[in-house]
Write an enzyme that holds these catalytic residues in place. Structure first.
Site, mmCIF file in Angstrom:
data_model
loop_
_atom_site.group_PDB
_atom_site.id
_atom_site.type_symbol
_atom_site.label_atom_id
_atom_site.label_comp_id
_atom_site.label_asym_id
_atom_site.label_seq_id
_atom_site.Cartn_x
_atom_site.Cartn_y
_atom_site.Cartn_z
ATOM 1 N N LYS A 165 58.351 76.635 99.358
ATOM 2 C CA LYS A 165 57.869 77.841 98.373
ATOM 3 C C LYS A 165 58.544 78.971 98.839
ATOM 4 C CE LYS A 165 53.447 75.565 97.282
ATOM 5 N NZ LYS A 165 53.870 74.162 98.051
ATOM 6 N N ASP A 210 45.927 70.665 98.835
ATOM 7 C CA ASP A 210 45.396 71.003 97.709
ATOM 8 C C ASP A 210 45.104 69.739 96.797
ATOM 9 O OD1 ASP A 210 48.210 70.075 97.103
ATOM 10 O OD2 ASP A 210 48.621 71.944 95.691
#
Length: 477
Positions: A165, A210
């Site tokens: 990311k 997540d």
């Protein structure tokens, strides 16, 4: 599917050519069944000590040994380290209260600096958020959701595998991220005379990603949830596996949540997806920043669906099947056709009109028949995504049923991600595929809310419950 033709070809000939371009995306039930079986084989390979290192599906133990049972109570904090922001949430479990205390973007210089600077920044955000609380002198268990790949060593120990990311912090890879957080909190305490951490006693007790958070955020309302599923920018799944089959962790009693990391299915020498990958899939991989990895993810996730559609549209334009054979600079630009466009173009009643608007913005001269073909392209690509995801989910459900020796298995799947949530037909296509490939499983799908935050707090709550239960058992002995 929509039928359309363009100028320069007879109706039947043009229709046939459109179908020929899209045919490789059409997966019959028999092929989906094969994909499901191959994934199941990879799940076993990833769980086994001897074969784990070469497995494309890593099957990472999470050390989450139970899901919420409804008896959890108390106040908890959730710290969510994502790709863009640091968020802190206060969750009061018995009241189902979720309160976002603080959200702060992570500056680019922090993302590229030393890992200590990143965690100092996180500690600052955590300290600032505590000003909103009125829970002084309480011990606040904290669940830490870290969206970067980590190898877990225990429920509160996880070593960073790599940055993703856009992060490139020096000194972090291989380090325990929970330890880094604790050290940053300690530095914060020592640097200020009247520090909030001395008033609010923060106790990091659980770390998860997540996907696990998505599963953990669901069972407080629905205790039959044993699978978490992400279908958004990326894709992943987790589920409760029998401990006897988790060969890389000692013990054979009970269950443990396994983070499959199924986005890597088909990577390397695996070859499991070679017969279903199209030339467009291969082009997406070659132009990506991570060639040769996340093969499955590149075929079905939101990061890549729009690009797959763009490549198909370019080929059809070159074959004079679209836009009178005339493309545009925008269409020639990688990732200019956004994945959300697919959802918008497939909507009932408004889809064709939206297609016209999108194509005009891309500098294309599109007639009604062009819009219909573009709609057909979007439908084909999103359908394959849903079917492949359904085949993978069926493999997990069938595995759980077989491992438990059940003739029939019922469970709930907690789902998060924009592709699932925003596409008008994705969930139906996914569920139909699962029903066909896992006929002895009844699966209920529940969209979760903020799994990375709420789920992290629920994981901390479960750890607290299990510790309390263990302490009580020891006392009674």
């Amino acid at each position: 599917m929509s039928r359309a033709v363009t100028e320069g070809a007879s109706e039947d000939d043009a229709r046939s050519q459109v179908e020929d371009v899209l045919l490789p995306f059409d997966l019959p039930l028999e092929k989906l069944c094969e994909v499901s079986k191959r994934l199941d084989e990879n799940l076993t390979k990833g769980l086994t000590k001897e074969t784990h290192d070469k497995a494309s599906v890593k099957m990472l133990p999470t050390f989450v040994r139970d899901t919420p049972d409804g008896t959890e109570n108390g106040d908890f904090l959730a710290l969510d380290l994502g790709g863009t922001n640091v968020r802190v949430l206060h969750v009061r479990v018995e009241e189902n209260l979720q309160n976002l205390l603080y959200k702060k973007p992570i500056p680019e210089y922090i993302k590229k600096g030393k890992v200590e600077e990143l965690f100092n920044y996180i500690a600052d955000v955590l300290a600032e958020s505590l000003k909103e609380l009125e829970l002084k002198e309480k011990v606040l268990p904290l669940g830490f959701s870290c969206s970067f790949p980590c190898e877990q060593k225990d429920i509160d120990k996880a070593n960073l595998i790599r940055w993703t990311k856009g992060f490139a912090c020096s000194g972090g890879v291989g380090c325990d991220v929970v330890k880094l957080l604790k050290e940053a909190i300690k530095r914060k305490e020592e640097s200020e005379e009247h520090n909030l951490f001395q008033v609010y006693k923060i106790q990091p007790v659980a770390i998860l990603n997540d996907t696990v958070g998505t599963m953990m955020s669901c069972p407080y309302k629905d205790q039959s949830c044993e699978i978490g599923l992400i279908i958004g920018t990326g894709t992943n799944a987790c589920y409760m596996e029998e401990m006897r089959d988790v060969k890389r962790v000692e013990g054979d009693e009970g269950r443990m949540c396994i983070n499959t990391e199924w986005g890597g299915f088909g990577d390397g020498d695996d070859g499991s997806l070679q017969d279903v990958r199209t030339e467009f899939d291969k082009k997406v991989d070659l132009s990506s920043s991570n060639q040769g990895v996340h093969t499955f993810e590149k075929m079905i996730s939101g990061m890549y669906l729009g690009e797959l559609a763009r490549l198909v549209l370019i080929e059809m334009t070159e074959k004079n099947l679209l836009f009178g054979g005339k493309g545009s600079k925008a269409l020639s630009t990688p990732y200019s056709f956004k994945t959300p466009f697919i959802s918008e173009i497939e909507k009932e009643n408004t889809g064709l009109k939206r297609a016209q608007e999108i194509l005009k913005d891309l500098g294309l001269s599109a007639k009604q028949k062009d819009c219909e073909i573009v709609q057909q392209v979007c439908e084909t690509i999103s359908t394959r995504s849903a079917q492949l995801c359904g085949a993978a989910l069926a493999a997990v459900a069938n595995r759980i049923r077989n491992n438990r020796g059940l003739s029939h298995f019922s469970t709930t799947v907690g789902v998060d991600g924009a592709v699932y949530a925003q596409h008008p037909h994705y969930s139906d296509r996914l569920q139909k595929t699962v029903q066909k490939l896992a006929p002895n499983c009844t699966i209920t799908f529940v969209k979760t809310e903020d799994g990375s935050g709420n789920g992290a707090a629920m994981a901390a709550a479960v750890v607290k419950r299990l510790k309390r239960k263990k302490s009580t058992s020891s006392f009674l002995k």
